[in-house]
Design a protein around this motif. Sequence first.
Motif, short mmCIF file in Angstrom:
data_model
loop_
_atom_site.label_atom_id
_atom_site.label_comp_id
_atom_site.label_asym_id
_atom_site.label_seq_id
_atom_site.Cartn_x
_atom_site.Cartn_y
_atom_site.Cartn_z
N VAL A 89 46.74 61.37 37.85
CA VAL A 89 45.72 60.32 37.78
C VAL A 89 46.37 58.97 37.55
O VAL A 89 47.46 58.86 36.99
N LEU A 90 45.67 57.91 37.98
CA LEU A 90 46.13 56.57 37.69
C LEU A 90 45.96 56.26 36.21
O LEU A 90 45.00 56.72 35.58
N ILE A 91 46.86 55.49 35.67
CA ILE A 91 46.70 54.99 34.31
C ILE A 91 45.61 53.93 34.33
O ILE A 91 45.67 53.00 35.14
N PRO A 92 44.59 54.03 33.48
CA PRO A 92 43.51 53.02 33.49
C PRO A 92 44.07 51.63 33.23
O PRO A 92 44.94 51.44 32.38
N ARG A 93 43.55 50.65 33.98
CA ARG A 93 44.00 49.26 33.86
C ARG A 93 43.02 48.45 33.03
O ARG A 93 41.81 48.71 33.03
N TYR A 94 43.56 47.42 32.36
CA TYR A 94 42.71 46.55 31.56
C TYR A 94 41.64 45.87 32.40
O TYR A 94 40.51 45.66 31.95
N GLU A 95 42.00 45.52 33.65
CA GLU A 95 41.03 44.84 34.52
C GLU A 95 39.79 45.69 34.75
O GLU A 95 38.69 45.16 34.92
N THR A 96 39.96 46.99 34.75
CA THR A 96 38.83 47.88 35.01
C THR A 96 37.87 47.90 33.83
O THR A 96 36.69 48.22 34.00
N GLU A 97 38.34 47.56 32.64
CA GLU A 97 37.44 47.43 31.51
C GLU A 97 36.42 46.32 31.77
O GLU A 97 35.25 46.43 31.39
N GLU A 98 36.87 45.25 32.44
CA GLU A 98 35.96 44.16 32.79
C GLU A 98 34.89 44.64 33.76
O GLU A 98 33.72 44.23 33.68
N LEU A 99 35.27 45.50 34.69
CA LEU A 99 34.30 46.07 35.63
C LEU A 99 33.23 46.83 34.86
O LEU A 99 32.03 46.66 35.12
N CYS A 100 33.64 47.65 33.90
CA CYS A 100 32.68 48.42 33.10
C CYS A 100 31.73 47.50 32.33
O CYS A 100 30.52 47.74 32.28
N ALA A 101 32.28 46.46 31.74
CA ALA A 101 31.45 45.52 30.96
C ALA A 101 30.40 44.87 31.85
O ALA A 101 29.23 44.72 31.45
N ASN A 102 30.77 44.51 33.07
CA ASN A 102 29.83 43.88 33.99
C ASN A 102 28.79 44.87 34.51
O ASN A 102 27.63 44.50 34.73
N ILE A 103 29.18 46.11 34.70
CA ILE A 103 28.21 47.14 35.11
C ILE A 103 27.17 47.35 34.01
O ILE A 103 25.96 47.40 34.27
N LEU A 104 27.63 47.46 32.78
CA LEU A 104 26.72 47.65 31.65
C LEU A 104 25.75 46.48 31.52
O LEU A 104 24.55 46.66 31.27
N ASN A 105 26.25 45.27 31.73
CA ASN A 105 25.41 44.08 31.67
C ASN A 105 24.33 44.13 32.74
O ASN A 105 23.15 43.83 32.47
N ARG A 106 24.67 44.53 33.95
CA ARG A 106 23.70 44.57 35.04
C ARG A 106 22.73 45.74 34.91
O ARG A 106 21.58 45.63 35.34
N MET A 107 23.15 46.81 34.31
CA MET A 107 22.20 47.89 34.04
C MET A 107 21.14 47.42 33.05
O MET A 107 19.95 47.75 33.19
N ASP A 108 21.55 46.64 32.06
CA ASP A 108 20.59 46.07 31.11
C ASP A 108 19.62 45.13 31.82
O ASP A 108 18.43 45.08 31.50
N PHE A 110 18.75 45.07 35.22
CA PHE A 110 17.91 45.64 36.26
C PHE A 110 17.14 46.90 35.84
O PHE A 110 16.12 47.22 36.44
N PHE A 111 17.65 47.62 34.85
CA PHE A 111 17.03 48.90 34.50
C PHE A 111 16.67 48.99 33.01
O PHE A 111 16.70 50.06 32.42
N SER A 112 16.32 47.85 32.42
CA SER A 112 16.02 47.82 30.98
C SER A 112 14.82 48.68 30.62
O SER A 112 14.74 49.21 29.51
N ASN A 113 13.87 48.85 31.56
CA ASN A 113 12.67 49.63 31.27
C ASN A 113 12.74 51.07 31.78
O ASN A 113 11.78 51.84 31.62
N ALA A 114 13.86 51.43 32.40
CA ALA A 114 14.00 52.78 32.94
C ALA A 114 14.22 53.80 31.83
O ALA A 114 14.87 53.52 30.83
N GLU A 138 23.18 55.07 26.79
CA GLU A 138 22.64 56.39 26.50
C GLU A 138 21.64 56.87 27.54
O GLU A 138 21.34 58.08 27.63
N LYS A 139 21.12 55.97 28.38
CA LYS A 139 20.16 56.38 29.41
C LYS A 139 20.83 56.91 30.68
O LYS A 139 20.16 57.36 31.60
#
Length: 284
Positions: A89-108, A110-114, A138-139
Motif C-alpha cells: 500500500v501507499l504510505i498516506p500523504r499529508y496532502e490527502t488529509e486536506e482532501l478528507c477535511a474538505n470532503i467532511l466539510n461538503r458532507m456537512d 450538502f447532507f446535513s439533514n440526511a 457518524e452518518k
Amino acid sequence: MSFLRELVLDYEKKALEKAISEETVMAYLVELSQRERYDLYLHFEEESPQDLEKEFCAGMERILKGEPMAHVLGYSWFYGYKILVNRDVLIPRYETEELCANILNRMDTFFSNAEKIDIADVGTGSGAIAITLCREEEKCVMRASDISSEAVDIAKKNAQLNEATIEFLVGNMLDPLLEKGIQLDVLVCNPPYIPQAEEMESSVVDYEPHVALFGGKDGLKYYREVFMNAHRILKEKAFMAFEMGWNQREAMTKLIKEILPEDRFEFLKDINGKDRMLFVYHNL
C-alpha cells in the motif's frame, strides 16, 4: 552506550549527507521511544537505554539507505489515526488529509439533514481515507474497494485497529460497486495519477506499489474511467472528490467538460498553494 544527544547529532549529519531531512531523525526517535519530544530533549544528556539505541541505530541505517520511515516502523499517522503500512500500500500523504477535511466539510453542507450518507472510497489502499471519513462522520455508510487483495487485507486490519465499520470489496475501480448495485451520495477516489514515463524518487519507486502510482500514459486513465461510469453509481444528488497531480488542472478541466458537461466542478489548492483536489457536483 551513547548519549541521546550524540546519537541524534550523528544521524542528523548522516541524514544531511544523504539528502534526507534531518527532522526524520527526531521523528523516528519520538515514534520508537514512544516519548514526547520535549521529554527526549530534557534527557538529551543522559545515556540512552541499550535496547533503544540498538533498535534506533538499526532503523536509521535502513532509512539512510532510502527505506521510508513508515516502512521501518510498520505504520504511519493519518488524521490522528494509526495506519499500518507495507509494500502493498501507499504510505498516506499529508496532502490527502486536506482532501478528507474538505470532503467532511461538503458532507456537512450538502447532507446535513440526511439520516445516512452512502459513501465509497475507490482505490482505498491502506484504508486511510475510508477510516477517517467513517470515524469523523457518524452518518456514513462506508464501502471501500481496491484491485489489490493484499491492499484490502491491510485496510481491513487498519479498520479493525481504528474501530471503523467498513464494507471492503476487491475489484477494479467501480466494478465491485456496480456489481452490487450500490448507489452513492459521495464517491471518493485517490487514483494512480502519475504519467507512466515520469521519473520518481527511488524511495517511492523501490518501496511503494506501482499499481497505486501510475495512471497510464497521461496519468488520467482512472479519472476517465470513473467519469464515464459515474452516472451508473451516483444518486440523483451527489458529489465526487478526487486527489490529483498539481499540474493536471488544464487536462482535467477538458476531460470533465467532455464527459460530464452538465456537472459543476471546482479545484481546491493544498496548503502549498497547488491544485491538488477536484470536486465534481452532480445536481448540487
